[in-house]
Design a protein around this motif. Structure first.
Motif, PDB file in Angstrom:
ATOM      1  N   ALA A  90       0.844  -1.194   0.000  1.00 22.40           N
ATOM      2  CA  ALA A  90       0.000   0.000   0.000  1.00 22.40           C
ATOM      3  C   ALA A  90       0.877   1.241   0.000  1.00 22.40           C
ATOM      4  O   ALA A  90       2.119   1.178   0.042  1.00 22.40           O
ATOM      5  N   VAL A  91       0.206   2.397  -0.072  1.00 27.29           N
ATOM      6  CA  VAL A  91       0.858   3.684  -0.012  1.00 27.29           C
ATOM      7  C   VAL A  91       0.001   4.590   0.861  1.00 27.29           C
ATOM      8  O   VAL A  91      -1.235   4.552   0.779  1.00 27.29           O
ATOM      9  N   ALA A  92       0.660   5.393   1.727  1.00 25.22           N
ATOM     10  CA  ALA A  92      -0.048   6.263   2.657  1.00 25.22           C
ATOM     11  C   ALA A  92       0.403   7.706   2.448  1.00 25.22           C
ATOM     12  O   ALA A  92       1.580   7.974   2.166  1.00 25.22           O
ATOM     13  N   PHE A  93      -0.553   8.612   2.589  1.00 19.65           N
ATOM     14  CA  PHE A  93      -0.285  10.050   2.494  1.00 19.65           C
ATOM     15  C   PHE A  93      -0.632  10.686   3.844  1.00 19.65           C
ATOM     16  O   PHE A  93      -1.733  10.467   4.369  1.00 19.65           O
ATOM     17  N   TYR A  94       0.288  11.475   4.386  1.00 20.59           N
ATOM     18  CA  TYR A  94       0.050  12.098   5.692  1.00 20.59           C
ATOM     19  C   TYR A  94       0.598  13.521   5.668  1.00 20.59           C
ATOM     20  O   TYR A  94       1.402  13.900   4.815  1.00 20.59           O
ATOM     21  N   GLN A  95       0.157  14.292   6.649  1.00 22.96           N
ATOM     22  CA  GLN A  95       0.573  15.697   6.781  1.00 22.96           C
ATOM     23  C   GLN A  95       0.670  16.049   8.253  1.00 22.96           C
ATOM     24  O   GLN A  95      -0.169  15.637   9.061  1.00 22.96           O
ATOM     25  N   VAL A  96       1.703  16.845   8.594  1.00 24.21           N
ATOM     26  CA  VAL A  96       1.906  17.291   9.976  1.00 24.21           C
ATOM     27  C   VAL A  96       1.041  18.524  10.208  1.00 24.21           C
ATOM     28  O   VAL A  96       1.194  19.540   9.527  1.00 24.21           O
ATOM     29  N   LEU A  97       0.145  18.426  11.180  1.00 24.32           N
ATOM     30  CA  LEU A  97      -0.713  19.559  11.528  1.00 24.32           C
ATOM     31  C   LEU A  97      -0.217  20.280  12.784  1.00 24.32           C
ATOM     32  O   LEU A  97      -0.280  21.510  12.861  1.00 24.32           O
ATOM     33  N   ASN A  98       0.258  19.548  13.755  1.00 29.37           N
ATOM     34  CA  ASN A  98       0.772  20.133  15.001  1.00 29.37           C
ATOM     35  C   ASN A  98       2.254  19.794  15.100  1.00 29.37           C
ATOM     36  O   ASN A  98       2.630  18.639  15.332  1.00 29.37           O
ATOM     37  N   VAL A  99       3.107  20.814  14.921  1.00 25.50           N
ATOM     38  CA  VAL A  99       4.545  20.585  14.869  1.00 25.50           C
ATOM     39  C   VAL A  99       5.079  20.124  16.219  1.00 25.50           C
ATOM     40  O   VAL A  99       5.933  19.224  16.288  1.00 25.50           O
ATOM     41  N   ALA A 100       4.603  20.707  17.284  1.00 28.00           N
ATOM     42  CA  ALA A 100       5.116  20.357  18.614  1.00 28.00           C
ATOM     43  C   ALA A 100       4.805  18.910  18.957  1.00 28.00           C
ATOM     44  O   ALA A 100       5.666  18.167  19.445  1.00 28.00           O
ATOM     45  N   GLN A 101       3.570  18.479  18.681  1.00 26.89           N
ATOM     46  CA  GLN A 101       3.205  17.091  18.973  1.00 26.89           C
ATOM     47  C   GLN A 101       3.979  16.123  18.088  1.00 26.89           C
ATOM     48  O   GLN A 101       4.439  15.076  18.555  1.00 26.89           O
ATOM     49  N   ALA A 102       4.113  16.448  16.807  1.00 29.23           N
ATOM     50  CA  ALA A 102       4.849  15.557  15.920  1.00 29.23           C
ATOM     51  C   ALA A 102       6.326  15.483  16.304  1.00 29.23           C
ATOM     52  O   ALA A 102       6.978  14.455  16.080  1.00 29.23           O
ATOM     53  N   ALA A 103       6.861  16.556  16.895  1.00 33.23           N
ATOM     54  CA  ALA A 103       8.288  16.574  17.246  1.00 33.23           C
ATOM     55  C   ALA A 103       8.564  15.937  18.586  1.00 33.23           C
ATOM     56  O   ALA A 103       9.634  15.320  18.777  1.00 33.23           O
TER      57      ALA A 103
END
Length: 338
Positions: A90-103
């Motif tokens: 499969a292939v997944a597409f994602y985007q970071v919305l909250n930089v602090a949480q993702a970091a």
């Protein structure tokens, strides 16, 4: 040129100012977000453009890409609910919305999303039969997207799309499916052929039915017309007979001659056209018929008279015995018998 102490201090001060400026001014490119840490603790996020931080106190923590990114999910083996082993990727597409949480909420973000997606692929696809799995990819994609997006929500990530690229059953299973598909198609072809034959037979039966109906109607119409013709012929015969009877009763000799000659001619015609009469020997001539009619007319004149009134029979003298030299001749016999 020899520099004094003051000059050295000025140069050192200028160098420190330049260093402070370079340390405090930060440029963030478009599509990225930088986190700012003060003594190792997150304080804020820098937006794209020119930003100023406090040198030596604040520093850049994580440089996060907030653009939508694609993540390739490697091929893995999945066992379906009916114990069929298939390979899927499969292939997944994602985007970071909250930089602090993702970091700061997850370490190695891409690896975490990849493993989470692989685990849910095995769970979702393993709960389905093979036929359902091969024919409902959209449903699989929707379920995967909903489950994975809910799982990565606390990380400040939005999964926008998950697509199953390929589902590959084993070769022997593919061969079995091909034979099954061929059998199904042959079955459908035989069903269609049988339905076509049935429809053709129905149409032929309908045509035969309509033909029989039309033929029966034609026969009924012909019989009706034939009966009508016979009825009219009978009426004509009755009328002719009545007219002849009236003429006979009135003493018309010509009517009697016509009536007797007609019946005599019809009798001769019936004898000549009979099926069981192959050869007819008639010892008479054509003029015999006329002579017979003349004799019949003479008898009628004697009976009814020339004026049409019936005469009383007169007594006749006894005839002398015929001589042997004069044979008796029948006036009504044909000339060949005389």
């Amino acid at each position: 040129m020899v520099l004094g102490g003051f000059d050295i201090v000025v140069l050192v001060g200028v160098a420190l100012v330049i260093l402070v400026l370079f340390a405090g001014i930060k440029t963030v490119p478009q599509g990225f977000r930088y986190t700012v840490e003060r003594f190792g603790r997150y304080t804020r996020t820098l937006e794209p453009g020119l930003n100023i931080i406090t040198p030596f106190i604040e520093s850049i923590g994580a440089r996060m890409n907030v653009m939508e990114q694609v993540l390739d999910i490697p091929t893995q083996e999945v066992i379906t609910r009916d114990n069929a082993s298939v390979s899927a990727d499969a292939v997944a597409f994602y985007q970071v919305l909250n930089v602090a949480q993702a970091a700061y909420q997850i370490s190695n973000l891409e690896n975490a999303i990849q493993n989470l997606t692989m685990t849910n692929i095995r769970s979702v696809m393993g709960s389905m039969d093979l036929d359902e799995l091969l024919s409902n990819r959209d449903a699989i994609n929707d379920r995967l997207l909903r489950v994975v997006d809910e799982a990565v929500g606390p990380w400040g990530i939005k999964v926008t799309r998950i697509e199953i690229k390929d589902i590959a059953p084993p070769k022997d299973l593919v061969d079995s499916m091909a034979r099954q598909m061929k059998a199904e198609r042959e079955k459908r072809a035989q069903v269609l052929e049988a339905e076509g034959s049935r429809a053709a037979q129905i149409l032929r039966a309908e045509g035969s039915k309509q033909s029989a109906i039309l033929q029966a109607e034609g026969q009924r119409e012909a019989a009706f017309r034939d009966a009508e013709a016979r009825e009219r012929l009978a009426e004509a015969e009755a009328k002719a007979t009545r007219m002849v009877s009236e003429a006979i009763a009135a003493g018309d000799v010509h009517a009697i001659n016509y009536f007797i000659a007609q019946k005599y001619t019809e009798a001769l015609s019936d004898i000549g056209t009979a099926n069981n009469a192959k050869i007819v020997l008639m010892p008479m001539e054509a003029s015999a018929l006329i002579g017979s009619l003349g004799g019949i007319g003479a008898i009628a004149k004697e009976v009814f008279g020339s004026d049409g009134t019936q005469r009383q029979p007169e007594p006749r003298p006894r005839a002398a015995a015929p001589s042997r030299t004069a044979p008796q001749v029948n006036p009504f016999a044909p000339p060949s018998d005389r």
